[in-house]
Design a protein around this motif. Structure first.
Motif, PDB file in Angstrom:
ATOM      1  N   ASP A  25       0.840  -1.206   0.000  1.00 16.24           N
ATOM      2  CA  ASP A  25       0.000   0.000   0.000  1.00 16.24           C
ATOM      3  C   ASP A  25       0.869   1.248   0.000  1.00 16.24           C
ATOM      4  O   ASP A  25       0.624   2.198  -0.746  1.00 16.24           O
ATOM      5  CB  ASP A  25      -0.904   0.044   1.239  1.00 16.24           C
ATOM      6  CG  ASP A  25      -1.963  -1.043   1.261  1.00 16.24           C
ATOM      7  OD1 ASP A  25      -2.341  -1.547   0.187  1.00 16.24           O
ATOM      8  OD2 ASP A  25      -2.411  -1.387   2.382  1.00 16.24           O
ATOM      9  N   LEU A  26       1.876   1.257   0.856  1.00 11.82           N
ATOM     10  CA  LEU A  26       2.756   2.423   0.964  1.00 11.82           C
ATOM     11  C   LEU A  26       3.560   2.634  -0.312  1.00 11.82           C
ATOM     12  O   LEU A  26       3.740   3.768  -0.761  1.00 11.82           O
ATOM     13  CB  LEU A  26       3.677   2.277   2.170  1.00 11.82           C
ATOM     14  CG  LEU A  26       2.963   2.178   3.529  1.00 11.82           C
ATOM     15  CD1 LEU A  26       3.974   1.926   4.632  1.00 11.82           C
ATOM     16  CD2 LEU A  26       2.133   3.401   3.809  1.00 11.82           C
ATOM     17  N   THR A  27       4.020   1.546  -0.906  1.00  6.05           N
ATOM     18  CA  THR A  27       4.765   1.638  -2.164  1.00  6.05           C
ATOM     19  C   THR A  27       3.879   2.183  -3.270  1.00  6.05           C
ATOM     20  O   THR A  27       4.316   3.017  -4.070  1.00  6.05           O
ATOM     21  CB  THR A  27       5.327   0.260  -2.555  1.00  6.05           C
ATOM     22  OG1 THR A  27       6.198  -0.187  -1.504  1.00  6.05           O
ATOM     23  CG2 THR A  27       6.096   0.305  -3.859  1.00  6.05           C
ATOM     24  N   ALA A  28       2.620   1.771  -3.314  1.00  2.00           N
ATOM     25  CA  ALA A  28       1.688   2.264  -4.330  1.00  2.00           C
ATOM     26  C   ALA A  28       1.451   3.761  -4.176  1.00  2.00           C
ATOM     27  O   ALA A  28       1.375   4.497  -5.174  1.00  2.00           O
ATOM     28  CB  ALA A  28       0.362   1.498  -4.252  1.00  2.00           C
ATOM     29  N   ILE A  29       1.338   4.230  -2.935  1.00  2.00           N
ATOM     30  CA  ILE A  29       1.156   5.663  -2.690  1.00  2.00           C
ATOM     31  C   ILE A  29       2.363   6.428  -3.221  1.00  2.00           C
ATOM     32  O   ILE A  29       2.222   7.422  -3.950  1.00  2.00           O
ATOM     33  CB  ILE A  29       0.962   5.937  -1.185  1.00  2.00           C
ATOM     34  CG1 ILE A  29      -0.389   5.392  -0.721  1.00  2.00           C
ATOM     35  CG2 ILE A  29       1.065   7.435  -0.886  1.00  2.00           C
ATOM     36  CD1 ILE A  29      -0.542   5.343   0.791  1.00  2.00           C
ATOM     37  N   ASP A  30       3.561   5.979  -2.872  1.00  2.93           N
ATOM     38  CA  ASP A  30       4.778   6.669  -3.316  1.00  2.93           C
ATOM     39  C   ASP A  30       4.950   6.600  -4.829  1.00  2.93           C
ATOM     40  O   ASP A  30       5.358   7.581  -5.456  1.00  2.93           O
ATOM     41  CB  ASP A  30       6.013   6.098  -2.617  1.00  2.93           C
ATOM     42  CG  ASP A  30       6.151   6.611  -1.195  1.00  2.93           C
ATOM     43  OD1 ASP A  30       5.370   7.496  -0.785  1.00  2.93           O
ATOM     44  OD2 ASP A  30       7.054   6.131  -0.492  1.00  2.93           O
ATOM     45  N   ASP A  31       4.633   5.454  -5.430  1.00  7.77           N
ATOM     46  CA  ASP A  31       4.749   5.323  -6.883  1.00  7.77           C
ATOM     47  C   ASP A  31       3.823   6.314  -7.591  1.00  7.77           C
ATOM     48  O   ASP A  31       4.207   6.946  -8.579  1.00  7.77           O
ATOM     49  CB  ASP A  31       4.437   3.897  -7.331  1.00  7.77           C
ATOM     50  CG  ASP A  31       5.533   2.913  -6.972  1.00  7.77           C
ATOM     51  OD1 ASP A  31       6.648   3.356  -6.604  1.00  7.77           O
ATOM     52  OD2 ASP A  31       5.273   1.691  -7.040  1.00  7.77           O
ATOM     53  N   LYS A  32       2.602   6.461  -7.075  1.00  7.31           N
ATOM     54  CA  LYS A  32       1.656   7.404  -7.673  1.00  7.31           C
ATOM     55  C   LYS A  32       2.168   8.840  -7.527  1.00  7.31           C
ATOM     56  O   LYS A  32       2.122   9.624  -8.473  1.00  7.31           O
ATOM     57  CB  LYS A  32       0.287   7.258  -7.013  1.00  7.31           C
ATOM     58  CG  LYS A  32      -0.757   8.166  -7.610  1.00  7.31           C
ATOM     59  CD  LYS A  32      -2.110   7.962  -6.962  1.00  7.31           C
ATOM     60  CE  LYS A  32      -3.118   8.938  -7.567  1.00  7.31           C
ATOM     61  NZ  LYS A  32      -4.413   8.831  -6.909  1.00  7.31           N
ATOM     62  N   LEU A  33       2.670   9.181  -6.348  1.00 10.82           N
ATOM     63  CA  LEU A  33       3.180  10.534  -6.123  1.00 10.82           C
ATOM     64  C   LEU A  33       4.418  10.833  -6.966  1.00 10.82           C
ATOM     65  O   LEU A  33       4.655  11.991  -7.332  1.00 10.82           O
ATOM     66  CB  LEU A  33       3.478  10.750  -4.639  1.00 10.82           C
ATOM     67  CG  LEU A  33       2.247  10.859  -3.738  1.00 10.82           C
ATOM     68  CD1 LEU A  33       2.648  10.829  -2.275  1.00 10.82           C
ATOM     69  CD2 LEU A  33       1.450  12.108  -4.068  1.00 10.82           C
TER      70      LEU A  33
END
Length: 127
Positions: free
Chosen positions: A7-15
């Motif tokens: 979940d955290l990786t997905a947030i950072d990837d999107k940002l």
């Protein structure tokens, strides 16, 4: 709510895909000198053209985001920790080479990532 690493990786990837304005103060190439145990950051000057592209201040040609570019850095910064290199760049320079706060925040995050990679013997690739 508990979040997973995914979940955290997905947030950072999107940002990481958001639009950012380039810093007219220049850019940094961050790398590790494992033999010396240092985080290194080469600073390069640039200008921003009317399209928002980083261009070589001498030639006016756009600086490519990928691939090899033959340019000479203005300054080499080094530190044993993320904090040490941040103090060198942001507190010990007469004129700070970083002019945008979002650029400063980005560099802080990258230096922490580089420090973790250095300590853990992992590969570091600048985001």
């Amino acid at each position: 709510m508990e979040r997973t690493l995914e979940d955290l990786t997905a947030i950072d990837d999107k940002l990481s895909k958001r639009h950012i304005d380039l810093d007219p103060g220049g850019y940094f190439i961050i790398y590790l000198d494992r033999e010396a145990g240092l985080i290194c950051a080469k600073h390069y000057t640039n200008a921003i053209d009317d399209r928002g592209l980083a261009v070589d201040p001498e030639t006016g040609k756009p600086i490519p985001a990928r691939g090899k570019v033959q340019r000479t850095s203005t300054t080499l910064y080094r530190g044993r920790t993320a904090k040490e290199i941040c103090v060198e760049i942001f507190e010990q320079e007469q004129t700070c080479p970083v002019t945008y706060l979002d650029h400063a925040a980005y560099l802080g995050r990258e230096f922490v990532r580089a420090e973790i990679a250095l300590v853990n013997g992992q590969e570091y690739v600048q985001d």
